[in-house]
Design an enzyme around this catalytic site. Structure first.
Site, PDB file in Angstrom:
ATOM      1  N   ARG A 293      18.347 -52.834 -29.839  1.00 29.63           N
ATOM      2  CA  ARG A 293      17.890 -51.629 -30.544  1.00 29.63           C
ATOM      3  C   ARG A 293      16.928 -51.963 -31.691  1.00 29.63           C
ATOM      4  O   ARG A 293      15.904 -51.308 -31.853  1.00 29.63           O
ATOM      5  CB  ARG A 293      19.120 -50.926 -31.124  1.00 29.63           C
ATOM      6  N   CYS A 361      19.131 -27.706 -16.711  1.00 27.73           N
ATOM      7  CA  CYS A 361      19.995 -26.547 -16.525  1.00 27.73           C
ATOM      8  C   CYS A 361      21.383 -26.898 -17.021  1.00 27.73           C
ATOM      9  O   CYS A 361      22.303 -27.145 -16.239  1.00 27.73           O
ATOM     10  CB  CYS A 361      20.006 -26.177 -15.045  1.00 27.73           C
TER      11      CYS A 361
HETATM   12  N1  LLP Z   1      24.721 -57.887 -26.598  1.00 26.79           N
HETATM   13  C1  LLP Z   1      25.693 -57.253 -25.942  1.00 26.79           C
HETATM   14  C2  LLP Z   1      26.702 -58.034 -25.265  1.00 26.79           C
HETATM   15  C3  LLP Z   1      25.733 -55.853 -25.900  1.00 26.79           C
HETATM   16  O1  LLP Z   1      26.716 -55.245 -25.255  1.00 26.79           O
HETATM   17  C4  LLP Z   1      24.727 -55.112 -26.548  1.00 26.79           C
HETATM   18  C5  LLP Z   1      24.723 -53.651 -26.486  1.00 26.79           C
HETATM   19  C6  LLP Z   1      23.712 -55.816 -27.214  1.00 26.79           C
HETATM   20  C7  LLP Z   1      23.752 -57.211 -27.235  1.00 26.79           C
HETATM   21  C8  LLP Z   1      22.586 -55.135 -27.916  1.00 26.79           C
HETATM   22  O2  LLP Z   1      23.017 -54.321 -28.948  1.00 26.79           O
HETATM   23  P1  LLP Z   1      21.938 -53.637 -29.894  1.00 26.79           P
HETATM   24  O3  LLP Z   1      21.289 -54.725 -30.716  1.00 26.79           O
HETATM   25  O4  LLP Z   1      20.948 -52.959 -29.036  1.00 26.79           O
HETATM   26  O5  LLP Z   1      22.717 -52.687 -30.720  1.00 26.79           O
HETATM   27  N2  LLP Z   1      23.532 -46.883 -25.257  1.00 26.79           N
HETATM   28  C9  LLP Z   1      24.028 -47.041 -26.605  1.00 26.79           C
HETATM   29  C10 LLP Z   1      24.081 -48.485 -27.013  1.00 26.79           C
HETATM   30  C11 LLP Z   1      24.897 -49.328 -26.090  1.00 26.79           C
HETATM   31  C12 LLP Z   1      24.901 -50.762 -26.515  1.00 26.79           C
HETATM   32  C13 LLP Z   1      25.518 -51.613 -25.472  1.00 26.79           C
HETATM   33  N3  LLP Z   1      25.512 -52.992 -25.762  1.00 26.79           N
HETATM   34  C14 LLP Z   1      23.166 -46.222 -27.546  1.00 26.79           C
HETATM   35  O6  LLP Z   1      22.236 -45.564 -27.074  1.00 26.79           O
HETATM   36  O7  LLP Z   1      23.409 -46.188 -28.750  1.00 26.79           O
END
Ligand code: LLP
Length: 431
Positions: A293, A361
């Site tokens: 992110r 919808c």
């Molecule tokens: N590493 C692992 C093992 C993870 O499960 C995740 C995210 C990341 C790294 C990366 O995390 P980040 O730096 O992006 O926060 N769909 C959700 C977020 C799901 C995150 C899943 N795992 C949302 O839109 O907020």
């Protein structure tokens, strides 16, 4: 502005990476995902620099590509010297198709299929992050067939609580991911991994949560993991020196969010790691981090065209856009907050409150409720900020709505990186 990509130009229009959003919408159509390449690259460099500075370059940054996966994104992060993490055969395929060096790919997932494991081993991925005992056995069996040694790390649940949305917390015992520490699962997994002939155990992984805005849980996880590594050394006489602390660094969606400075994360976490290592007389492990992110989220904006403005007297005003939960399901899923701007009125005051509704919808197809914005009118270009992460990657074709195009802006110029889907694409697999 909430992201350094965003600005307002002399015409009073919103800009992303120096490109005028109104012009982009005119040229490429809407809905449109827009990404700022300079900010993506700068963030990659900032993460790398923080490991170099505070951790003597003894680490690697892996881009968590679930945040935004397409060939150009893999090319960009690879050219910045990052590795990546993938969580499916599809992400792996995309990374390899983009020319990503397999040895810099970490393969994740809580239910990797035997086919995916074979694909990963055959491609020569750098590490497989093992989630469970069944998977460990499968990796060993397939590695034997392929006559390779699988280099793995085990995903551990460190039992740390992070203050974030329930659906994006993963480090606690009842999470579906990885081996728990509290009940001995993690030790059982190490024991098994060390016995298998075609597995080489390199270290451990943990990921506490996503959108975390404080350093505390990362430091706690680092400490727990160092103690665990010491316990493993005592019990099995092996000194494992790779520690992956996952991703999860929070970003700014609205003004009141506090973005965690990456520098601070690495500074404080490295202090904890070095102190633990010294107290335990353990070598300082090589560290891996997996930001997703934070690398791409603030660099992205989605542009829509306002189709109608519906005021329900004394109730609320809906601003209907030509996209919605199909291209951004995050409000429907997590009530995620966003900042909304009317791109062609960006210099005007935001003195209007409205709910941004998508075209699906479905009553829950909202992008934001009661959001402050400039006065919206039919034909305006509505921009939703900080949509670079988990928008395109979570998009669907619900209601058979085609997924938007994505463009990458560099120094004010935009190029298409993902084409707009067509009706023909929608029926491609129909028989
Ligand atoms: N590493 C692992 C093992 C993870 O499960 C995740 C995210 C990341 C790294 C990366 O995390 P980040 O730096 O992006 O926060 N769909 C959700 C977020 C799901 C995150 C899943 N795992 C949302 O839109 O907020």
């Amino acid at each position: 502005m909430i992201s350094e990509s965003i600005g307002v130009n002399a015409s009073g229009n919103l800009t992303v990476g120096g490109a005028d959003c109104v012009e982009l919408a005119k040229k490429f159509g809407t809905p449109l995902y827009v990404f700022d390449e300079n900010l993506i690259r700068k963030t990659c460099r900032d993460f790398k620099a923080s490991i170099d500075e505070y951790y003597n370059s003894n680490g690697q940054v892996l881009y968590a590509s679930k945040a935004f996966s397409c060939k150009e994104m893999y090319r960009i992060v690879q050219s910045e010297g990052l590795g990546c993490d993938v969580v499916s055969g599809g992400e792996l395929y995309t990374a390899l198709a983009a020319g990503f060096d397999a040895k810099n790919i970490f393969f994740h997932g809580n239910n990797k299929t035997p086919d995916e494991i074979e694909y990963a081993l055959h491609s020569g991925v750098g590490r497989i992050v093992v989630d469970n005992l069944t998977e460990l056995e499968t990796i060993n069996r397939i590695a034997e067939q392929l006559k390779v040694k699988a280099e793995v790390v085990l995903r551990i649940k460190p039992g740390i609580d992070a203050h974030t949305h329930d659906y994006i917390r993963t480090g606690q015992i009842d999470s579906k991911f990885g081996f728990a520490l509290e009940n001995g699962e993690a030790f059982e997994a190490v024991n098994m991994a060390l016995k298998f002939d075609f597995i080489e155990l390199k270290g451990f992984h943990c990921h506490i949560a996503s959108q975390v805005c404080e350093t505390r849980p990362f430091k706690e996880a680092a400490e727990v993991m160092m103690k665990f590594m010491q316990d493993i050394r005592e019990k099995y006489s092996v000194t494992l020196c790779e520690l992956n602390l996952g991703g999860g660094f929070g970003v700014k969606y609205v003004e009141t969010d506090e973005q965690l400075p990456f520098d601070l994360f690495m500074k404080e976490t490295s202090e904890v790691l070095k102190k633990c290592a010294s107290d335990l007389n353990y070598p300082v492990p090589k560290i891996f981090i997996e930001p997703g992110r934070s690398i791409v989220g603030p660099a992205g904006v989605t542009l829509y065209t306002v189709g109608n403005v519906k005021t329900i007297k004394d109730v609320r005003t809906y601003v209907s856009i030509d996209g919605g939960m199909g291209d951004n399901p995050r409000y429907a899923l997590y009530q995620a907050e966003y900042t909304v701007e009317i791109a062609n009125k960006a210099s005007e005051p935001k003195n209007f409150i409205a709910t941004v509704a998508g075209k699906c919808c479905e009553s829950g197809d909202l992008i934001q409720e009661n959001a402050p914005m400039q006065t919206p009118e039919v034909g305006d270009i509505l921009a939703v900020l900080t949509t670079g992460a988990y928008n395109y990657s979570m998009a669907s074709n619900y209601n058979r709505i085609a997924r938007p195009m994505a463009v990458m802006v560099k120094d004010g110029d935009a190029r298409i990186i993902v084409k707009r889907e067509t009706y023909e694409d929608i029926i491609r697999n129909d028989i």
